[in-house]
Design an enzyme around this catalytic site. Structure first.
Site, mmCIF file in Angstrom:
data_model
loop_
_atom_site.group_PDB
_atom_site.id
_atom_site.type_symbol
_atom_site.label_atom_id
_atom_site.label_comp_id
_atom_site.label_asym_id
_atom_site.label_seq_id
_atom_site.Cartn_x
_atom_site.Cartn_y
_atom_site.Cartn_z
ATOM 1 N N TYR A 90 34.863 67.782 64.083
ATOM 2 C CA TYR A 90 36.091 67.395 63.388
ATOM 3 C C TYR A 90 36.132 65.880 63.273
ATOM 4 C CZ TYR A 90 41.086 67.053 62.285
ATOM 5 O OH TYR A 90 42.289 66.783 61.683
ATOM 6 N N ASP A 113 31.220 59.270 65.569
ATOM 7 C CA ASP A 113 32.668 59.424 65.618
ATOM 8 C C ASP A 113 33.058 59.469 67.091
ATOM 9 O OD1 ASP A 113 35.267 60.209 65.725
ATOM 10 O OD2 ASP A 113 35.069 61.898 64.334
ATOM 11 N N LYS A 164 42.670 57.595 69.232
ATOM 12 C CA LYS A 164 43.144 58.116 70.515
ATOM 13 C C LYS A 164 43.281 57.025 71.595
ATOM 14 C CE LYS A 164 42.269 62.741 69.124
ATOM 15 N NZ LYS A 164 41.229 63.315 68.283
HETATM 16 C C1 LIG Z 1 41.159 63.531 66.797
HETATM 17 C C2 LIG Z 1 39.897 63.264 66.131
HETATM 18 C C3 LIG Z 1 39.836 62.711 64.832
HETATM 19 C C4 LIG Z 1 41.057 62.484 64.001
HETATM 20 O O1 LIG Z 1 41.911 61.522 64.530
HETATM 21 P P1 LIG Z 1 43.448 61.523 64.075
HETATM 22 O O2 LIG Z 1 44.010 60.343 64.779
HETATM 23 O O3 LIG Z 1 44.008 62.842 64.504
HETATM 24 O O4 LIG Z 1 43.470 61.372 62.603
HETATM 25 C C5 LIG Z 1 38.597 62.377 64.330
HETATM 26 N N1 LIG Z 1 37.478 62.595 65.034
HETATM 27 C C6 LIG Z 1 37.505 63.135 66.269
HETATM 28 C C7 LIG Z 1 36.223 63.327 66.996
HETATM 29 C C8 LIG Z 1 38.699 63.509 66.842
HETATM 30 O O5 LIG Z 1 38.701 64.085 68.041
#
Ligand SMILES: *Cc1c(COP(=O)(O)O)cnc(C)c1O
Length: 428
Positions: free
Chosen positions: A144, A239, A267
């Site tokens: 994701y 990511d 985060k």
């Molecule tokens: C949570 C998450 C996202 C998206 O971040 P948001 O602040 O919810 O837009 C992207 N990549 C990873 C790996 C994530 O865990």
């Protein structure tokens, strides 16, 4: 446990907010039941509107790595708020957090702040396309990267929990530029490069997957991606929205010893306020506006409240490197405890763990990619989730999410969690 007030609040919310929530996984769709409405949180505990106290294993999906309402972060927000909350002009605070973040993260020269992980990943891909003058990207099934169109192709997290891995609204044109491979499958990636040797701008990956449960990379997998990118002139995007400032001071790059070309954050870097960021070396970042032609902007980007919270968080993590080891120890202790109870049953299960990320999958087969994660028995998971909730333990409300431990959790909280599991297994 009482849920009356949450239940009423959920009814009211559903009348005015689609599904009653502002992010799908919060709605408990994949486990059923009523989502709890939070009143406040402190340290390792959540307190809901019915007055229940819960031990929290999701830590706001990652950001609250030092526990809820962490005093230095709250203090920084309070101090900053009195001076105004947004200017649309640069502040010294932005340079301060940028400098510290770059000091903590290996291999990066410059960083740009945005408002979410979604924005960070979306911008990183645009930048990679701008730099390479290529259009396709490779992503992995079950990973994701936020809800930007290009990533909603077999995405993990809420997108899969919800049973709509390919979202309507994403055009065929967009989908066609996103190539897919199974996580941990280097041969599949090799095949994509032989099919499109000069068209792939970047590979984007969660170096440790956290959105289909926790799935660590197989030995040699990330190294293989690194060398394929070098061989074919593509960029490797890590990511690290989840893993950054969580797995180590310098994130997965540091822990696993692999260098990415672009890294995205979210985060933890915002300390609980809406912050994302992406970083790369000078050459790559020079393509970004206003220095270069790749456009990217944000009215609230670098927002002073968010930067103050993020800076306080990074400073705290930077001061005490032991925190990452301590978190890993607590997670290993949880792993041992879960194992000791589940192994007394005949329920098939797998536990995956790396650092402070851990997940339980009710399946016989080792979980190494999205396909094997999907074999998990969701009925067992639902009973497990609700059983633990009834005992005051808040786990992720989906089998496709990792737990994210926070340092406010004590060993006795974890003991309490394991004691709860003793009761819960009788009903699995
Ligand atoms: C949570 C998450 C996202 C998206 O971040 P948001 O602040 O919810 O837009 C992207 N990549 C990873 C790996 C994530 O865990």
């Amino acid at each position: 446990m009482q849920y009356q007030r949450s239940s009423t609040l959920f009814q009211e919310a559903q009348a005015v907010i689609p599904g009653g929530v502002n992010s799908p996984v919060r709605a408990f769709k994949s486990v059923g039941g009523t989502p709890l409405f939070v009143k406040r949180a402190s340290g390792a505990y959540l307190y809901d509107e019915d007055g229940n106290q819960l031990i929290d294993y999701i830590s706001s999906w990652g950001p609250m790595i030092l526990g809820h309402a962490y005093p230095p972060v709250i203090q920084a927000i309070k101090e900053r708020a009195g001076n105004g909350t947004s200017f649309g002009m640069p502040t010294a605070l932005e340079t301060e957090i940028a400098t510290l973040a770059l000091e903590m993260v290996p291999n990066m020269d410059k960083i740009r702040f945005v408002n979410s992980g979604t924005e960070a990943c979306m911008s990183a891909v645009r930048l990679a396309r701008g730099v390479t003058e290529r259009e396709k990207i490779i992503k992995f099934a079950g990973c994701y990267h936020g809800h930007s169109d290009a990533f909603l192709i077999q995405a993990g997290s809420g997108a899969v929990t919800f049973g709509s891995p390919n979202s309507p609204g994403v055009t065929k044109g967009t989908a066609q530029d996103t190539l897919l491979a199974p996580f941990n499958n280097l041969d599949a990636v090799r095949a994509l490069f032989s099919e499109y040797p000069k068209e792939i701008a970047a590979i984007i990956i969660e170096p440790v997957a956290g959105n289909m449960g926790c799935i660590p990379p197989a030995e040699g997998f990330l190294e293989g991606l690194r060398s394929l990118c070098d061989q074919f002139g593509s960029l490797l995007i890590f990511d690290e929205v989840m893993t950054g400032f969580r797995l180590a001071r310098g994130g997965a790059q540091e822990l696993l010893g692999i260098k990415a070309d672009i890294v995205t954050f979210g985060k933890v870097i915002g300390g609980g306020l809406p912050v994302g960021a992406f970083a790369a070396n000078n050459r790559i970042m020079s393509y970004l506006a206003p220095e270069g032609p790749v456009y990217q902007a944000g009215t609230l980007s670098g927002n002073p409240l968010a930067m103050a919270a993020g800076l306080a968080m990074l400073q705290s993590l930077n001061q005490e490197e032991e925190v990452f080891n301590r978190l890993a120890e607590k997670t290993a202790y949880l792993h041992q405890g879960l194992d000791s109870v589940l192994s007394t049953t005949n329920i098939p299960y797998q536990i995956n763990r790396l650092g402070s990320m851990i997940s339980v999958h009710f399946t016989e087969i080792p979980v190494t990619d999205f396909e094997t994660a999907a074999f998990g028995n969701n009925d067992t998971f639902k009973k497990y989730f609700h059983g633990m909730l009834e005992q005051g333990i808040y786990l992720p409300p989906s089998a496709f999410e990792s737990y994210f431990l926070n340092d406010a959790l004590s060993f006795s909280d974890i003991d309490q969690t394991i004691n709860a599991l003793h009761l819960v297994i009788k009903k699995l």
